[in-house]
Scaffold this motif. Structure first.
Motif, PDB file in Angstrom:
ATOM      1  N   UNK B 264      12.156  -6.305   2.204  1.00 44.95           N
ATOM      2  CA  UNK B 264      11.504  -5.824   0.987  1.00 44.95           C
ATOM      3  C   UNK B 264      10.401  -6.789   0.551  1.00 44.95           C
ATOM      4  N   UNK B 265      10.706  -8.079   0.576  1.00 40.21           N
ATOM      5  CA  UNK B 265       9.731  -9.076   0.152  1.00 40.21           C
ATOM      6  C   UNK B 265       8.527  -9.129   1.060  1.00 40.21           C
ATOM      7  N   UNK B 266       8.737  -8.917   2.361  1.00 45.93           N
ATOM      8  CA  UNK B 266       7.637  -9.006   3.316  1.00 45.93           C
ATOM      9  C   UNK B 266       6.809  -7.717   3.316  1.00 45.93           C
ATOM     10  N   UNK B 267       7.494  -6.581   3.198  1.00 50.03           N
ATOM     11  CA  UNK B 267       6.760  -5.303   3.153  1.00 50.03           C
ATOM     12  C   UNK B 267       6.197  -5.020   1.768  1.00 50.03           C
ATOM     13  N   UNK B 268       6.725  -5.728   0.771  1.00 52.20           N
ATOM     14  CA  UNK B 268       6.335  -5.541  -0.618  1.00 52.20           C
ATOM     15  C   UNK B 268       6.622  -4.121  -1.097  1.00 52.20           C
ATOM     16  N   UNK B 269       7.849  -3.693  -0.878  1.00 54.52           N
ATOM     17  CA  UNK B 269       8.340  -2.430  -1.420  1.00 54.52           C
ATOM     18  C   UNK B 269       9.764  -2.670  -1.908  1.00 54.52           C
ATOM     19  N   UNK B 270      10.258  -1.822  -2.824  1.00 58.79           N
ATOM     20  CA  UNK B 270      11.588  -2.084  -3.384  1.00 58.79           C
ATOM     21  C   UNK B 270      12.693  -1.985  -2.333  1.00 58.79           C
ATOM     22  N   UNK B 271      13.768  -2.726  -2.560  1.00 58.20           N
ATOM     23  CA  UNK B 271      14.944  -2.704  -1.683  1.00 58.20           C
ATOM     24  C   UNK B 271      15.496  -1.275  -1.618  1.00 58.20           C
ATOM     25  N   UNK B 272      15.799  -0.817  -0.409  1.00 61.84           N
ATOM     26  CA  UNK B 272      16.487   0.465  -0.253  1.00 61.84           C
ATOM     27  C   UNK B 272      15.597   1.695  -0.220  1.00 61.84           C
ATOM     28  N   UNK B 273      14.281   1.520  -0.466  1.00 62.08           N
ATOM     29  CA  UNK B 273      13.386   2.685  -0.380  1.00 62.08           C
ATOM     30  C   UNK B 273      13.022   2.902   1.080  1.00 62.08           C
ATOM     31  N   UNK B 274      12.901   4.150   1.500  1.00 62.10           N
ATOM     32  CA  UNK B 274      12.384   4.399   2.844  1.00 62.10           C
ATOM     33  C   UNK B 274      10.959   3.864   2.924  1.00 62.10           C
ATOM     34  N   UNK B 275      10.625   3.231   4.047  1.00 61.30           N
ATOM     35  CA  UNK B 275       9.237   2.811   4.258  1.00 61.30           C
ATOM     36  C   UNK B 275       8.569   3.887   5.112  1.00 61.30           C
ATOM     37  N   UNK B 276       7.804   4.749   4.465  1.00 60.83           N
ATOM     38  CA  UNK B 276       7.189   5.871   5.168  1.00 60.83           C
ATOM     39  C   UNK B 276       5.743   5.522   5.508  1.00 60.83           C
ATOM     40  N   UNK B 277       5.430   5.491   6.791  1.00 64.43           N
ATOM     41  CA  UNK B 277       4.038   5.305   7.190  1.00 64.43           C
ATOM     42  C   UNK B 277       3.456   6.682   7.479  1.00 64.43           C
ATOM     43  N   UNK B 278       2.391   7.054   6.760  1.00 63.60           N
ATOM     44  CA  UNK B 278       1.790   8.360   7.046  1.00 63.60           C
ATOM     45  C   UNK B 278       1.311   8.440   8.495  1.00 63.60           C
ATOM     46  N   UNK B 279       1.236   9.658   9.028  1.00 55.93           N
ATOM     47  CA  UNK B 279       0.781   9.821  10.408  1.00 55.93           C
ATOM     48  C   UNK B 279      -0.633   9.291  10.607  1.00 55.93           C
ATOM     49  N   UNK B 280      -1.602   9.705   9.815  1.00 55.37           N
ATOM     50  CA  UNK B 280      -2.915   9.059   9.919  1.00 55.37           C
ATOM     51  C   UNK B 280      -3.088   8.021   8.810  1.00 55.37           C
ATOM     52  N   UNK B 281      -4.104   7.176   8.952  1.00 50.04           N
ATOM     53  CA  UNK B 281      -4.589   6.408   7.813  1.00 50.04           C
ATOM     54  C   UNK B 281      -5.354   7.431   6.979  1.00 50.04           C
TER      55      UNK B 281
END
Lengths: 256, 500
Positions: B264-281
């Motif tokens: 969470x600290x490295x990705x800078x998103x809250x603990x437990x949230x899915x980290x969704x990367x969109x298909x395109x930028x």
């Protein structure tokens, strides 16, 4: 947000005439002025120069007279940018903190992947605004749009706060389609009514709570002051509050 | 009705005469196969054949066999296809998998042979003569200008902003989140010792790795996880990840279970949230938009080299030309055998083309346009040995990227269950009790050993070829011959058949 100073009307310590100056040189000039200690810079005659203030990590106020080009303030971390005109695409791309105030309209992909700071746009914005905004600890990014917005407003939003006031431009819809599609965090406030058919499948409408009203009062007062506009026409009870119903919208997509 | 129609892939046998009931297998299995009542029991349905128990059993009492259960043969409906139908009929979701494409597609590397010198030109003994593997990544000038200097000559316009590597090999992007922090540490330590670089993947860079900044390429992907100014300036280059060989054209979903406090600290998103990367930028819908992001990153980093990573897809040559013209300094080609922490099996196994073909056509396209010197090409996704490295370079790569081989060096058994987060080897997991199993120094030493032995082999290959620098092999298809490749492919990669 801690690094963002308030906009103050003081005498700037440097004015640069950007007429005909290539962006690379313009940005170099800005960095040199900052290195010499100047923290209040005015750029006159800006006409489409890209990447202004990209990656700057210090508190500095830059006033832009003219229309800046794409990716204004991308990756920036702290500065305050005041645009006394329209802005183009990619304003505040992946910005970390600071503030960008655009008096006029702004283009597409505003605040993409933004993690902190504020973007205020007085007029309309284009498509894909606030995509994948996210918040982290004390960093809560905020986008306020005075006018109307295109499709995909808040798509994939993972955190932060977006406010759409929808003033002016009555011939345009308040907001386009796919509002909040794929949203899994954060909150969108829309002043007015949006049809269910325009919303993404991952968002739901919620009632305003006291904390929402408090946030709206504070941010609208700041918006009103920065953009020198009277918001008497904005009624607190007319806001729709949209939030995702899950932090894991795609948790059931897989089987093993 | 039966709850689960899918039969076990493997059978676990415990030899109770040998078993001394130490329970190491119970502790070591990340998938919960073993239990102990009055003796050690095994639930074969949970076994993934990662061999952790086998390696750690002090009595060699555990055997894992492929389930010999007979299915009526059917050349069209092989057992895996039948199992996929059972799984999906049971749970309406995509079948998820990990690591690279495991279907028996033609492997072009295995149909290429390397030349050697005999009689007419001498080979070189690398034990006696220096062999140059040094590699520079980044844009090279259009022409070399030399001036006389001290009785010799001096290059007037050396390449600017190039990354100097001691070997033509870098570690591929694997995100912190998909792999453990100890894997990232091992890669960084090894990269420093080997004089090369590791790539962060798209999950940001943990603070503990900032001291390795001269050996790190940071990635900026569609989710922009952990991307901020400090991060962008924390490496020698920035890579824009457009696509990945294992999952061309789709985004990534790192499940919330893997987003613990450190991730969470490295990705800078809250603990437990899915980290969704969109298909395109969503700020890149065209080559012009790509150019915009490339130059935004250059402005934000004082003009560091920018790499653009793409999956090798059908029109890869034209796409690469666009990337070169968009201002990239490095093009990273990730072939369809490239690994992943998680991908829908349909994408991993059926989308993209082999990197061997892609690197050959991209090199040829850029040369035909006179812009080959604008970019360095990295070939990745399917590089398994020093022979593959030599062949990829002869087909036109400047260097190769290695991910799967690095993980195998650390203990990975290719069980392909990375997406479960249960990795018994402490590699593709964030569970503290599993992460602690991988000692970064031990893993780094194994990486260094592997790459050093590949380097020795490469030098032998160069010596046999009668050249003394890897540069002499770059794009040198004349030193390759094909064996058993179809005529069209041989022509496309511009290699002669053996005997001609």
């Amino acid at each position: 947000m801690a690094r963002a100073p308030q906009i103050k009307q003081e005498e700037a310590c440097a004015r640069l005439d950007a007429t005909g100056v290539y962006y690379r040189e313009l940005n170099q000039n800005v960095r040199e002025l900052m290195a010499s200690g100047c923290r209040d810079i005015v750029l006159d005659g800006v006409n489409g120069q890209r990447y202004i203030a990209d990656g700057l990590m210090e508190a500095v106020k830059i006033t832009i007279n003219g229309v800046p080009g794409n990716d204004l303030g991308a990756f920036m971390d702290g500065p305050v940018l005041l645009v006394n005109d329209n802005a183009q695409d990619g304003v505040g791309n992946t910005m970390n903190s600071g503030k960008i105030v655009v008096k006029g309209h702004a283009g597409d992909v505003i605040g993409y992947g933004m993690r902190g700071g504020k973007i205020f746009v007085g007029g309309d914005v284009g498509f894909r605004v606030g995509i994948h905004m996210k918040s982290y600890r004390e960093q809560v990014p905020v986008i306020v749009v005075g006018g109307r917005a295109g499709d995909f407003f808040g798509e994939y939003m993972a955190g932060g706060l977006m406010v759409l006031l929808g003033r002016g431009g009555a011939d345009r819809p308040l907001v386009g389609d796919y509002l909040g599609t794929g949203m899994h965090g954060g909150t969108i406030y829309v002043h007015g009514e949006v049809a269910e058919s325009q919303m993404g499948g991952e968002v739901r409408r919620f009632d305003l709570e006291d904390s929402d009203r408090e946030f709206l009062r504070g941010i609208l007062a700041e918006f009103s002051a920065d953009l020198e506009t009277d918001l008497a026409d904005i009624e607190e009870d007319a806001f729709m509050k949209l939030r995702p119903f899950s932090h894991r919208p795609y948790g059931n997509m897989y089987c093993y | 009705m039966p709850g689960n129609m899918v039969t076990s892939e493997f059978l676990v046998d415990v030899d109770h005469q040998r078993c001394r009931r130490c329970k190491r297998c119970i502790l070591n299995c990340g998938f919960g196969v073993f239990d102990f009542q009055s003796m050690t029991t095994a639930d074969s349905s949970k076994c993934v054949a990662c061999h952790r128990c086998v390696v750690f059993c002090p009595e060699e009492a555990i055997t894992i066999r492929r389930n010999p259960l007979a299915f009526r043969e059917h050349s069209s409906w092989d057992v895996d296809k039948r199992k996929a139908v059972w799984k999906q009929a049971q749970s309406p979701g995509m079948i998820l998998t990990g690591m690279g494409n495991d279907l028996p597609w033609l492997n072009v590397f295995d149909h290429l042979l390397i030349d050697a010198c005999q009689v007419t030109n001498p080979s070189i003994d690398p034990l006696r003569e220096p062999m140059e593997l040094r590699t520079f990544l980044g844009r090279k000038p259009d022409r070399v200008e030399v001036v006389p200097s001290d009785g010799g000559y001096r290059v007037q316009n050396p390449p600017e902003n190039n990354i100097e590597l001691d070997i033509p090999l870098i570690f591929s992007g694997m995100s912190y989140g998909s792999v453990s922090l100890n894997v990232h540490k091992a890669l960084a330590i090894a990269a420093e010792k080997l004089g090369t670089v590791m790539n962060t993947g798209e999950g940001g860079l943990h603070q503990e790795l900032y001291p390795y900044r001269d050996h790190i390429i940071v990635q900026c992907a569609s989710g922009r996880f952990g991307v901020h100014s400090d991060y962008l300036n924390a490496g020698v280059a920035v890579e824009i990840k457009i696509g990945q060989g294992a999952k061309p054209g789709i985004g990534g979903h790192l499940p919330g279970e893997k987003i613990g406090r450190e991730v969470s600290g490295t990705r800078m998103i809250p603990v437990g949230t899915d980290a969704l990367s969109p298909a395109p930028h969503h700020d890149i819908y065209s080559i012009e938009d790509l150019r915009q992001l490339i130059y935004a990153l250059k402005e934000a980093t004082g003009y560091k080299p920018i790499s653009v990573k793409i999956a090798t897809v059908h029109n890869v040559a034209a796409i690469a030309s666009g990337i070169a013209r968009a201002g990239a300094d490095i093009i990273y080609l990730d072939g369809f055998r490239g690994g992943t922490g998680a991908s829908p099996a349909v994408i991993r196994d059926h989308v993209g083309i082999p990197v061997e073909i892609a690197v050959a056509v991209v090199d040829a396209q850029l040369r035909s346009e006179g812009i080959r010197n604008w970019v360095s090409i990295i070939a990745a996704g399917g590089v398994r040995s020093s022979a593959d490295v030599a062949k990829a370079i002869a087909l036109g790569a400047d260097a190769v990227g290695v991910g799967t081989a690095a993980l195998i060096a650390m203990g990975c058994r290719l069980c392909q269950k990375c997406y479960t987060g249960n990795c018994s080897w402490g590699i593709a997991t964030q569970k503290p009790e599993l992460v602690g199993r991988l000692d970064p120094d031990w893993a780094a030493e194994r990486l260094v050993n592997l790459v050093n032995s590949w380097s020795l082999e490469l030098k032998e290959v160069l010596g046999a070829l009668g050249v003394n620098a890897i540069e002499s092999l770059r794009g040198n298809r004349e030193r390759l011959r094909s064996l058993g490749l179809d005529a069209a492919t041989t022509e496309i990669i511009d290699v002669k058949p053996a005997g001609r």
